[in-house]
Write an enzyme that holds these catalytic residues in place. Structure first.
Site, PDB file in Angstrom:
ATOM      1  N   GLY A  72       0.805  -1.218   0.000  1.00 13.28           N
ATOM      2  CA  GLY A  72       0.000   0.000   0.000  1.00 13.28           C
ATOM      3  C   GLY A  72       0.838   1.267   0.000  1.00 13.28           C
ATOM      4  N   SER A  73       1.893   1.280   0.785  1.00 15.55           N
ATOM      5  CA  SER A  73       2.716   2.498   0.877  1.00 15.55           C
ATOM      6  C   SER A  73       3.356   2.814  -0.467  1.00 15.55           C
ATOM      7  CB  SER A  73       3.805   2.341   1.946  1.00 15.55           C
ATOM      8  OG  SER A  73       3.221   2.119   3.207  1.00 15.55           O
ATOM      9  N   GLN A 180      -7.891  -0.167   3.051  1.00 15.20           N
ATOM     10  CA  GLN A 180      -8.819  -0.737   4.041  1.00 15.20           C
ATOM     11  C   GLN A 180     -10.134  -1.194   3.399  1.00 15.20           C
ATOM     12  OE1 GLN A 180      -8.383  -1.380   7.331  1.00 15.20           O
ATOM     13  NE2 GLN A 180      -6.312  -0.541   7.384  1.00 15.20           N
ATOM     14  N   SER A 200      -3.533  -3.407  -0.751  1.00 17.70           N
ATOM     15  CA  SER A 200      -2.443  -4.160  -0.133  1.00 17.70           C
ATOM     16  C   SER A 200      -2.959  -5.495   0.399  1.00 17.70           C
ATOM     17  CB  SER A 200      -1.860  -3.322   1.009  1.00 17.70           C
ATOM     18  OG  SER A 200      -0.832  -4.025   1.646  1.00 17.70           O
ATOM     19  N   ALA A 201      -2.270  -6.595   0.032  1.00 20.82           N
ATOM     20  CA  ALA A 201      -2.769  -7.943   0.321  1.00 20.82           C
ATOM     21  C   ALA A 201      -2.896  -8.259   1.811  1.00 20.82           C
ATOM     22  CB  ALA A 201      -1.865  -8.977  -0.350  1.00 20.82           C
ATOM     23  N   HIS A 202      -1.965  -7.730   2.624  1.00 24.53           N
ATOM     24  CA  HIS A 202      -1.983  -8.156   4.029  1.00 24.53           C
ATOM     25  C   HIS A 202      -3.140  -7.563   4.837  1.00 24.53           C
ATOM     26  CE1 HIS A 202      -0.153  -4.714   6.395  1.00 24.53           C
ATOM     27  NE2 HIS A 202       0.181  -4.332   5.187  1.00 24.53           N
ATOM     28  N   THR A 238      12.104  -7.952 -10.055  1.00 22.30           N
ATOM     29  CA  THR A 238      11.604  -9.303 -10.313  1.00 22.30           C
ATOM     30  C   THR A 238      10.267  -9.498  -9.613  1.00 22.30           C
ATOM     31  OG1 THR A 238      13.870 -10.072 -10.491  1.00 22.30           O
ATOM     32  CG2 THR A 238      12.188 -11.758 -10.069  1.00 22.30           C
ATOM     33  N   CYS A 326       1.390   2.988  13.100  1.00 25.28           N
ATOM     34  CA  CYS A 326       2.562   3.803  12.767  1.00 25.28           C
ATOM     35  C   CYS A 326       2.792   4.904  13.781  1.00 25.28           C
ATOM     36  CB  CYS A 326       2.386   4.441  11.397  1.00 25.28           C
ATOM     37  SG  CYS A 326       1.385   3.457  10.304  1.00 25.28           S
TER      38      CYS A 326
HETATM   39  C1  LIG Z   1      -1.953  -0.343   5.932  1.00 23.73           C
HETATM   40  C2  LIG Z   1      -2.300   0.865   5.144  1.00 23.73           C
HETATM   41  C3  LIG Z   1      -1.402   1.418   4.211  1.00 23.73           C
HETATM   42  C4  LIG Z   1      -0.017   0.875   4.017  1.00 23.73           C
HETATM   43  O1  LIG Z   1      -0.020  -0.371   3.384  1.00 23.73           O
HETATM   44  P1  LIG Z   1       1.282  -1.295   3.466  1.00 23.73           P
HETATM   45  O2  LIG Z   1       0.982  -2.440   2.553  1.00 23.73           O
HETATM   46  O3  LIG Z   1       1.401  -1.720   4.890  1.00 23.73           O
HETATM   47  O4  LIG Z   1       2.443  -0.475   3.006  1.00 23.73           O
HETATM   48  C5  LIG Z   1      -1.812   2.511   3.477  1.00 23.73           C
HETATM   49  N1  LIG Z   1      -3.035   3.045   3.641  1.00 23.73           N
HETATM   50  C6  LIG Z   1      -3.927   2.544   4.511  1.00 23.73           C
HETATM   51  C7  LIG Z   1      -5.279   3.158   4.620  1.00 23.73           C
HETATM   52  C8  LIG Z   1      -3.584   1.445   5.304  1.00 23.73           C
HETATM   53  O5  LIG Z   1      -4.475   0.975   6.178  1.00 23.73           O
END
Ligand SMILES: *Cc1c(COP(=O)(O)O)cnc(C)c1O
Length: 393
Positions: A72-73, A180, A200-202, A238, A326
């Site tokens: 996500g970042s 989110q 973001s997958a996690h 990669t 964070c």
């Molecule tokens: C967790 C989060 C991110 C960052 O994503 P990462 O994959 O951890 O770098 C960005 N924006 C929001 C709203 C998030 O909740």
């Protein structure tokens, strides 16, 4: 404490066993680099391209509009820096909100140091941006609007469709941080006029360190990562084949059961909210009551430090968070809670509980029971609370 109650799913989620199984062969067997020429590489190339097609379908996008990133970042950084730089001849003004994730806010601050101008829209008491204010903030030199889909701290879902319509009407690009939201609530890039979207997958039971940026065809942000010709020469490096396979598997599961899981989590969440507000005095719920992520509950408890609350919950096996992951560890109150108008002393006493699909009513009952005891204990040690009770206010 033998049982762990994990209520910090906005920070990260557990990888589902089925997702892990999908990833395994790409570590152990099909470990080829998808960019190589031999037939063995074709197998990993296929899984990457199938993942792209599959994820695109969930957004109403085309496969060629999905770019895999390191999460996500990175997606947020790419959208903002990439569009700002690509469009600097048109203008150097960006509009965002005061409640964005730091991946957006700190990127905006970086851009401000490099000659760009940023307008940070305020929000109402529920964390909602005001679309009239957004429209009024658009100038001839505005090149990008970046407003998050759903807030990671208080769970408020922004009026994305209206924002998209305004952006389109004024010919300004619209990026949304949907980290989110994707896999949790319905997202469609065409119906919502979204030009760029981060995920973001996690955050949806997939692996960490993999995400994507949707980029509408024709939109050309400057690249951040230079090197090889991966991702149609726009993002070098990669391909993270196991990560991509895992993200696609997690997304398929999340989207297929989104409605059912959303309803289930919202019911458990509402049970938790009901108990906390009814049984703990001077507690407030932050965020919009209805336009809200199904798994988010965020409270403020007056006369209490969020950090002390977290430590005591931890001793009872409960993982929660105060502000965002964070910012925890710093003593600054959450920028989101300040933006919804809470005074510093109340913002300090915040608690975010974010549920997973596995969270049960028994789990949240245990949390509510412990929370009652802990809040009472902490308040009994607070001279401010004693004065407050004596003054009879
Ligand atoms: C967790 C989060 C991110 C960052 O994503 P990462 O994959 O951890 O770098 C960005 N924006 C929001 C709203 C998030 O909740």
């Amino acid at each position: 404490m033998d049982k762990l109650i994990y209520l910090d799913n906005a920070a990260t989620t557990a990888v589902k066993p089925e997702v892990f199984e999908e990833m395994k062969p790409y570590f152990l067997e099909t470990y080829s680099n998808p960019s190589s020429v031999y037939a063995f590489a074709q197998k990993s190339r296929r899984v990457v391209e199938d993942a792209r097609t599959s994820i695109a379908g969930m957004l109403g996008a085309k496969a060629g509009e999905i770019y895999f990133t390191g999460g996500g970042s990175e997606s947020d950084n790419w959208a903002l820096k990439g569009c700002a730089q690509a469009l600097e001849v048109k203008g150097r003004h960006i509009i965002t909100s005061a409640i964005e994730h730091h991946a957006v806010l700190h990127t905006c601050q970086y851009l401000e140091k490099h000659g760009y101008e940023v307008t940070y829209l305020g929000v109402d008491e529920n964390g909602m941006i005001r679309t009239e204010e957004l429209e009024a903030a658009i100038r001839p030199d505005t090149v990008l609007i970046s407003i998050m889909f759903a807030n990671n701290e208080i769970g408020t879902i922004e009026p994305v469709r209206e924002i998209g319509a305004i952006a389109k009407k004024h010919g300004v690009l619209f990026h949304t941080d949907a980290v989110q939201a994707f896999g949790h609530v319905p997202v469609n890039v065409d119906e919502m006029n979204i030009d760029l979207l981060s995920a973001s997958a996690h955050k949806f039971y997939g692996p960490k360190g993999i995400g994507f940026l949707y980029i509408r065809s024709g939109v050309k942000p400057v690249s951040l990562i230079h090197g090889g010709a991966q991702e149609r020469a726009r993002r070098a490096g990669t391909s993270n084949v196991p990560g991509i396979a895992g993200m696609a598997a997690a997304a398929r599961l999340a989207v297929a059961s989104m409605e059912e899981n959303g309803k289930k989590m919202a019911a458990v969440r509402d049970h938790l909210i009901g108990r906390v507000l009814n049984e703990i005095p001077y507690a407030r719920l932050n965020g919009d009551r209805t336009e809200r992520l199904p798994n988010n509950a965020n409270f403020c408890f007056r006369f209490i430090e969020g950090e002390s609350l977290l430590i005591m919950l931890d001793q009872k096996g409960i993982c929660a968070s105060s502000g965002s992951a964070c910012t925890s560890g710093s003593l600054d109150p959450s920028h989101v809670l300040l933006a919804i108008g809470l005074p510093h002393e109340i913002a300090h006493g915040s608690l975010r509980l974010t549920l997973s699909e596995e969270t049960t009513v028994e789990d949240v009952d245990y949390v509510a029971d412990q929370l009652k005891i802990i809040v009472e204990r902490l308040r009994s040690m607070s001279p401010l609370y004693e004065d407050f009770v004596k003054s009879g206010k």
